[in-house]
Design an enzyme around this catalytic site. Structure first.
Site, PDB file in Angstrom:
ATOM      1  N   TRP A 106      68.896  20.085  65.809  1.00  0.00           N
ATOM      2  CA  TRP A 106      69.513  21.059  66.025  1.00  0.00           C
ATOM      3  C   TRP A 106      70.727  21.484  65.858  1.00  0.00           C
ATOM      4  O   TRP A 106      70.822  21.974  65.288  1.00  0.00           O
ATOM      5  CB  TRP A 106      68.329  21.296  66.670  1.00  0.00           C
ATOM      6  CG  TRP A 106      67.192  21.827  66.252  1.00  0.00           C
ATOM      7  CD1 TRP A 106      66.348  21.075  67.375  1.00  0.00           C
ATOM      8  CD2 TRP A 106      66.347  22.754  65.638  1.00  0.00           C
ATOM      9  NE1 TRP A 106      64.638  20.859  66.538  1.00  0.00           N
ATOM     10  CE2 TRP A 106      64.708  22.225  65.324  1.00  0.00           C
ATOM     11  CE3 TRP A 106      66.769  23.462  64.406  1.00  0.00           C
ATOM     12  CZ2 TRP A 106      63.740  22.619  64.920  1.00  0.00           C
ATOM     13  CZ3 TRP A 106      66.049  23.783  63.515  1.00  0.00           C
ATOM     14  CH2 TRP A 106      64.373  23.990  63.762  1.00  0.00           C
ATOM     15  N   ASP A 180      72.249  26.236  72.726  1.00  0.00           N
ATOM     16  CA  ASP A 180      70.931  26.720  72.366  1.00  0.00           C
ATOM     17  C   ASP A 180      70.004  26.475  72.905  1.00  0.00           C
ATOM     18  O   ASP A 180      70.196  24.902  73.485  1.00  0.00           O
ATOM     19  CB  ASP A 180      70.894  26.160  71.123  1.00  0.00           C
ATOM     20  CG  ASP A 180      69.512  26.021  70.128  1.00  0.00           C
ATOM     21  OD1 ASP A 180      68.430  26.403  70.720  1.00  0.00           O
ATOM     22  OD2 ASP A 180      69.323  26.024  69.035  1.00  0.00           O
ATOM     23  N   LYS A 204      58.683  28.819  72.230  1.00  0.00           N
ATOM     24  CA  LYS A 204      58.626  27.117  73.121  1.00  0.00           C
ATOM     25  C   LYS A 204      57.506  27.835  73.673  1.00  0.00           C
ATOM     26  O   LYS A 204      56.461  27.260  74.955  1.00  0.00           O
ATOM     27  CB  LYS A 204      59.339  26.667  73.124  1.00  0.00           C
ATOM     28  CG  LYS A 204      60.878  26.652  72.471  1.00  0.00           C
ATOM     29  CD  LYS A 204      59.995  25.270  70.866  1.00  0.00           C
ATOM     30  CE  LYS A 204      61.007  25.593  69.841  1.00  0.00           C
ATOM     31  NZ  LYS A 204      60.421  24.842  68.647  1.00  0.00           N
TER      32      LYS A 204
END
Length: 373
Positions: A106, A180, A204
């Site tokens: 990511w 993030d 999530k």
């Protein structure tokens, strides 16, 4: 309905992920008529008094749970964490230099996207370790004139996590830190004194896909590039209280139910965020201790970088992968197959996963090893 929800399988999906059964039950009961309004939340005007009350309660509960300082705006946006990889540099880079710490898939994607808008420098990377360890902050090569420093606090694919957010000032940098924390938010407290901006997709720990949360310090607003779309300009969104365009209303409603569930949550004498953090610690310790004691299963991440949220693991004999997944499905343990880029298995054990779910996975692993080891 309650009995049906209690019998649900354990879902280890990395996202969209499992939601608390209690939250789903409430949403189902309110689907046709929210609090006597005669409307589903899906049918409400985002500017009507009914939805404004939902939004204001959600924002207040989230600020309380994460102890978000008053000088931070909370923005309810769309586009997911992936879109924020572009929206952040459009707002903060000023077209100049940006430093990235690359610790997995990511943060790699984030750096690649930012190159469209800024001079990107990789200040540190753990790629040489196969993304199984974290680069020591004292060795980061930070530029003094960087507009900001970006890191991903928890990498969902490779299963590495920063258990302490680095202090950039101690490293000699005055740049704001952007994190993030899509798969980490609301799983533990955050030291806001070390953060300038934090963002994450909701799918999530918070709610359904489609909602993105951005926490941005007030003094970082007002620097967007001319090319930044108005709907993605943090200052514009903040001034409109996330209502510049139609926000993801149902996602905000579902997130609000999760916030209320979390405020009521208790575990081992703790409440709310402290309780969920302790349960997350217990779940992770149970699973990692089983992996460490196994002759069949292995986790390759350095101990001090192991994620509490996403636990990748591998069978030493990969010919047994399909048999393991078949046994898992038979026991109603779902979505354990690893990401296609790395293979193996992955157990995502977010807030909604109870300790009993991890125990069920551990029981399967032990039984499977006894039969095939």
């Amino acid at each position: 309905m309650q009995a049906q929800l209690q019998q649900r399988p354990y879902n280890f999906s990395a996202g969209p992920a499992a939601l608390p059964a209690e939250v789903l039950e409430t949403a189902a009961a309110e689907m046709l008529d929210w609090h006597g309004s005669g409307m589903s939340v899906m049918e409400m005007s985002h500017r009507g008094k009914e939805f404004i009350s939902i939004y204001e309660q959600a924002e207040s509960d989230l600020r309380e749970l994460l102890a978000v300082p008053k000088d931070f705006h909370i923005l309810f946006m769309q586009g997911g964490g992936l879109a924020e990889n572009a929206i952040v540099p459009l707002n903060l880079s000023r077209g100049g230099k940006v430093d990235f710490v690359v610790t997995g898939a990511w943060s790699q994607k984030s750096a690649g996207e930012a190159k469209r808008y800024a001079d990107v420098h990789i200040a540190a990377s753990n790629e040489a370790s196969g993304f199984t360890a974290l680069p020591e902050p004292s060795n980061w090569q930070l530029r003094r004139d960087a507009a900001y420093v970006h890191l991903c606090s928890n990498e969902t694919i490779h299963g590495v996590e920063f258990h302490e957010i680095p202090d950039l000032k101690a490293l000699g940098s005055d740049a704001p830190l952007v994190i993030d924390f899509s798969s980490q938010q609301l799983s533990r407290p955050l030291d806001w004194s070390r953060v300038g901006l934090a963002f994450g997709g909701a799918q999530k720990n918070i709610g359904p896909a489609g909602l993105t949360l951005v926490f941005v310090r007030n003094n970082l607003l007002g620097h967007a590039l001319q090319a930044c779309p108005s709907a993605f300009n943090y200052q514009t969104v903040a001034q409109a209280q996330s209502m510049f365009n139609t926000p993801p209303t149902y996602g905000i409603y579902m997130a609000g139910l999760v916030f209320q569930w979390l405020k009521r949550f208790s575990y081992r004498g703790r409440n709310a965020l402290a309780a969920i953090e302790q349960r997350n610690i217990d779940k992770a310790e149970l699973l990692y201790s089983t992996l460490d004691g196994s002759g069949m299963f292995i986790n390759r991440v350095a101990h001090n970088a192991r994620s509490r949220m996403n636990v990748p693991f591998f069978l030493r004999d990969e010919r047994l992968n399909d048999a393991f997944l078949a046994d898992a499905r038979e026991r109603r343990l779902l979505q354990l197959k690893g990401h296609k880029s790395v293979g193996g298995m992955r157990a995502s054990i977010y807030n909604a996963m109870p300790l009993e779910g991890v125990q069920a996975l551990v029981d399967l692993m032990r039984d499977f090893e006894a039969r095939h080891g």
